[in-house]
Design a protein around this motif. Structure first.
Motif, mmCIF file in Angstrom:
data_model
loop_
_atom_site.group_PDB
_atom_site.id
_atom_site.type_symbol
_atom_site.label_atom_id
_atom_site.label_comp_id
_atom_site.label_asym_id
_atom_site.label_seq_id
_atom_site.Cartn_x
_atom_site.Cartn_y
_atom_site.Cartn_z
ATOM 1 N N GLU A 108 -12.157 -5.901 -8.780
ATOM 2 C CA GLU A 108 -12.293 -7.256 -7.763
ATOM 3 C C GLU A 108 -10.768 -8.043 -8.068
ATOM 4 O OE1 GLU A 108 -15.534 -9.931 -7.806
ATOM 5 O OE2 GLU A 108 -16.633 -8.458 -9.013
ATOM 6 N N VAL A 109 -9.825 -7.648 -8.736
ATOM 7 C CA VAL A 109 -8.727 -8.614 -9.180
ATOM 8 C C VAL A 109 -7.941 -8.702 -7.856
ATOM 9 C CG1 VAL A 109 -6.781 -8.734 -10.313
ATOM 10 C CG2 VAL A 109 -8.514 -8.091 -11.846
ATOM 11 N N PRO A 110 -7.466 -7.927 -7.277
ATOM 12 C CA PRO A 110 -6.609 -8.034 -6.032
ATOM 13 C C PRO A 110 -7.342 -8.885 -4.996
ATOM 14 C CG PRO A 110 -7.122 -5.801 -6.159
ATOM 15 C CD PRO A 110 -7.444 -6.555 -7.427
ATOM 16 N N LEU A 111 -8.683 -8.660 -4.925
ATOM 17 C CA LEU A 111 -9.509 -9.318 -3.907
ATOM 18 C C LEU A 111 -9.397 -10.983 -4.343
ATOM 19 C CD1 LEU A 111 -12.392 -6.737 -3.763
ATOM 20 C CD2 LEU A 111 -10.334 -7.056 -2.216
ATOM 21 N N VAL A 112 -9.567 -11.339 -5.669
ATOM 22 C CA VAL A 112 -9.721 -12.535 -6.240
ATOM 23 C C VAL A 112 -8.495 -13.371 -5.761
ATOM 24 C CG1 VAL A 112 -9.411 -14.084 -8.125
ATOM 25 C CG2 VAL A 112 -11.082 -12.348 -8.203
ATOM 26 N N TYR A 113 -7.166 -12.691 -5.978
ATOM 27 C CA TYR A 113 -5.772 -13.002 -5.614
ATOM 28 C C TYR A 113 -5.535 -13.307 -3.844
ATOM 29 C CZ TYR A 113 -3.832 -12.320 -10.077
ATOM 30 O OH TYR A 113 -3.768 -12.235 -11.641
ATOM 31 N N HIS A 122 -17.618 -8.832 -4.367
ATOM 32 C CA HIS A 122 -18.569 -7.709 -5.178
ATOM 33 C C HIS A 122 -18.977 -6.422 -4.390
ATOM 34 C CE1 HIS A 122 -18.696 -10.836 -8.172
ATOM 35 N NE2 HIS A 122 -19.712 -11.498 -7.831
ATOM 36 N N ALA A 123 -19.260 -6.854 -2.928
ATOM 37 C CA ALA A 123 -19.658 -5.553 -2.097
ATOM 38 C C ALA A 123 -18.717 -4.610 -2.058
ATOM 39 C CB ALA A 123 -20.201 -6.273 -0.905
ATOM 40 N N LYS A 124 -17.373 -5.318 -1.855
ATOM 41 C CA LYS A 124 -16.047 -4.378 -1.550
ATOM 42 C C LYS A 124 -15.773 -3.371 -3.091
ATOM 43 C CE LYS A 124 -12.499 -2.952 0.816
ATOM 44 N NZ LYS A 124 -12.596 -1.872 1.775
ATOM 45 N N ALA A 125 -15.918 -4.277 -4.061
ATOM 46 C CA ALA A 125 -15.418 -3.362 -5.366
ATOM 47 C C ALA A 125 -16.489 -2.392 -5.597
ATOM 48 C CB ALA A 125 -15.316 -4.313 -6.647
ATOM 49 N N LYS A 126 -17.625 -2.667 -5.279
ATOM 50 C CA LYS A 126 -18.854 -1.690 -5.688
ATOM 51 C C LYS A 126 -18.829 -0.485 -4.547
ATOM 52 C CE LYS A 126 -23.969 -1.447 -5.789
ATOM 53 N NZ LYS A 126 -24.189 -0.358 -4.746
ATOM 54 N N ALA A 127 -18.474 -0.814 -3.464
ATOM 55 C CA ALA A 127 -18.362 0.297 -2.545
ATOM 56 C C ALA A 127 -16.940 1.219 -2.705
ATOM 57 C CB ALA A 127 -18.164 -0.235 -1.032
ATOM 58 N N VAL A 153 -10.789 4.262 -11.828
ATOM 59 C CA VAL A 153 -10.645 2.854 -11.613
ATOM 60 C C VAL A 153 -9.499 2.520 -10.863
ATOM 61 C CG1 VAL A 153 -11.162 0.698 -12.573
ATOM 62 C CG2 VAL A 153 -12.242 2.713 -13.314
ATOM 63 N N SER A 154 -8.335 2.794 -11.314
ATOM 64 C CA SER A 154 -7.031 2.248 -10.885
ATOM 65 C C SER A 154 -6.908 2.649 -9.455
ATOM 66 C CB SER A 154 -5.995 3.077 -11.573
ATOM 67 O OG SER A 154 -4.628 2.557 -11.262
ATOM 68 N N ILE A 155 -7.330 3.884 -9.112
ATOM 69 C CA ILE A 155 -7.171 4.144 -7.659
ATOM 70 C C ILE A 155 -8.221 3.235 -6.865
ATOM 71 C CG2 ILE A 155 -7.964 6.019 -6.131
ATOM 72 C CD1 ILE A 155 -7.136 8.104 -8.303
ATOM 73 N N ALA A 156 -9.509 3.110 -7.360
ATOM 74 C CA ALA A 156 -10.593 2.246 -6.524
ATOM 75 C C ALA A 156 -9.784 0.978 -6.389
ATOM 76 C CB ALA A 156 -11.714 1.909 -7.617
ATOM 77 N N ARG A 157 -9.127 0.261 -7.395
ATOM 78 C CA ARG A 157 -8.353 -1.155 -7.404
ATOM 79 C C ARG A 157 -7.283 -1.006 -6.477
ATOM 80 N NH1 ARG A 157 -5.627 -2.630 -12.804
ATOM 81 N NH2 ARG A 157 -4.434 -0.779 -11.794
ATOM 82 N N ALA A 158 -6.438 0.210 -6.175
ATOM 83 C CA ALA A 158 -5.570 0.274 -5.134
ATOM 84 C C ALA A 158 -6.106 0.134 -3.947
ATOM 85 C CB ALA A 158 -4.947 1.528 -5.548
ATOM 86 N N LEU A 159 -7.152 0.836 -3.671
ATOM 87 C CA LEU A 159 -7.855 0.978 -2.430
ATOM 88 C C LEU A 159 -8.772 -0.381 -1.747
ATOM 89 C CD1 LEU A 159 -9.566 4.388 -2.523
ATOM 90 C CD2 LEU A 159 -7.510 3.693 -1.433
ATOM 91 N N ALA A 160 -8.857 -1.360 -2.841
ATOM 92 C CA ALA A 160 -9.580 -2.454 -2.634
ATOM 93 C C ALA A 160 -9.570 -3.234 -1.462
ATOM 94 C CB ALA A 160 -9.859 -3.280 -3.965
ATOM 95 N N ARG A 161 -8.150 -3.490 -1.103
ATOM 96 C CA ARG A 161 -7.632 -4.101 0.065
ATOM 97 C C ARG A 161 -7.397 -3.542 1.327
ATOM 98 N NH1 ARG A 161 -4.394 -9.366 0.296
ATOM 99 N NH2 ARG A 161 -5.936 -9.418 2.099
ATOM 100 N N ASP A 162 -7.784 -2.235 1.180
ATOM 101 C CA ASP A 162 -7.245 -1.380 2.372
ATOM 102 C C ASP A 162 -5.838 -1.552 2.532
ATOM 103 O OD1 ASP A 162 -9.977 -0.555 2.951
ATOM 104 O OD2 ASP A 162 -10.376 -2.157 3.747
ATOM 105 N N PRO A 163 -5.071 -1.121 1.551
ATOM 106 C CA PRO A 163 -3.725 -1.174 1.911
ATOM 107 C C PRO A 163 -2.893 -0.264 2.921
ATOM 108 C CG PRO A 163 -4.099 0.107 -0.142
ATOM 109 C CD PRO A 163 -5.426 -0.541 0.366
ATOM 110 N N ALA A 164 -1.594 -0.785 3.538
ATOM 111 C CA ALA A 164 -0.979 0.098 4.480
ATOM 112 C C ALA A 164 -0.533 1.257 3.666
ATOM 113 C CB ALA A 164 -0.088 -0.740 5.114
#
Length: 247
Positions: A108-113, A122-127, A153-164
């Protein structure tokens, strides 16, 4: 097709005493959306410098770097921070997870920022954790996981914001060979799903898992092409003058 990442004669110079160090010396290349590219080179080749510029952690001394059409070299520090959070997903060798947070909270960290509301966060991080096979460990702490799971987990965090761009810096460097293959397989799957993946590595055996290799030496591009071509991984033969050969 317009390039997602474009280096146009990018130079990065550092002054060390009386010596001018050319960490990147007129580097030019383009990476299009959906490519899986490995930037490879030994220590001192310039690959980390290029990674820092791609990741908006640094800017060129000369030349231009465009990310999705935007000139990064002209951005303020705040703008650089915003584009990092908006456009880039980072995967690090040492995971860089926060030990006191659960896996869900880490993702969730990048989503908080980004200012995303809690329920949506929560829903995005869980998915995203479910996507990397960790949907049953949302409340676990990083120290309760294996190295391979922490990298997931690091990969999931990287994907959290659907980056380019997914920017992976030596992502298998701290893993055993079996787990390394799993992580590389995940990066290949992400590429097949349409993600743009840029892999930074010194290891030829890792680099050839990409579609394309950009090889650096002494701050310059010495190869840019098919990762599976023989010349992509074969080092050039050293040649000597007659005087050097005689010494």
């Amino acid at each position: 097709m317009s390039a997602l990442i474009e280096f146009d004669s990018v130079c990065k110079y550092y002054q060390m005493g009386d010596t001018l160090v050319k960490a990147a010396d007129h580097v030019s290349f383009q990476i299009n959306k959906g490519e899986f590219v490995a930037i490879v080179g030994q220590s001192g080749s310039g690959k980390s410098t290029c990674m820092n510029i791609i990741g908006c952690l640094d800017v060129p001394t000369e030349g231009a770097y465009l990310l999705d059409g935007r000139d990064v070299g002209r951005m303020t520090r705040r703008e650089l921070a915003n584009i990092r959070n908006e456009k880039l997903g980072f995967i690090f060798q040492q995971y860089n997870l926060l030990p006191k947070l659960s896996l869900l909270e880490n993702v969730e960290v990048p989503l908080v920022y980004a200012g995303i509301p809690a329920a949506q966060r929560h829903a995005k991080a869980k998915a995203t954790l479910e996507r990397v096979g960790l949907g049953t460990k949302l409340k676990n702490k990083p120290n309760q996981l294996s190295g391979g799971q922490q990298q997931r987990v690091s990969i999931a965090r990287a994907l959290a914001r659907d980056p380019a761009v997914i920017l992976a810096d030596e992502p298998t460097g701290a893993l055993d060979s079996h787990t390394s293959r799993e992580v590389l397989g995940m990066l290949q799957d992400l590429h097949k799903q349409g993600n743009t993946v840029v892999l930074i590595t010194h290891d030829n055996s890792i680099a050839v898992q990409a579609e394309r290799i950009i090889r650096l030496k002494d701050g310059c591009v010495v190869y840019d092409g098919d990762a599976h071509a023989p010349e992509a991984v074969v080092q050039p033969t050293l040649t000597f003058t007659k005087q050097e050969a005689a010494t």
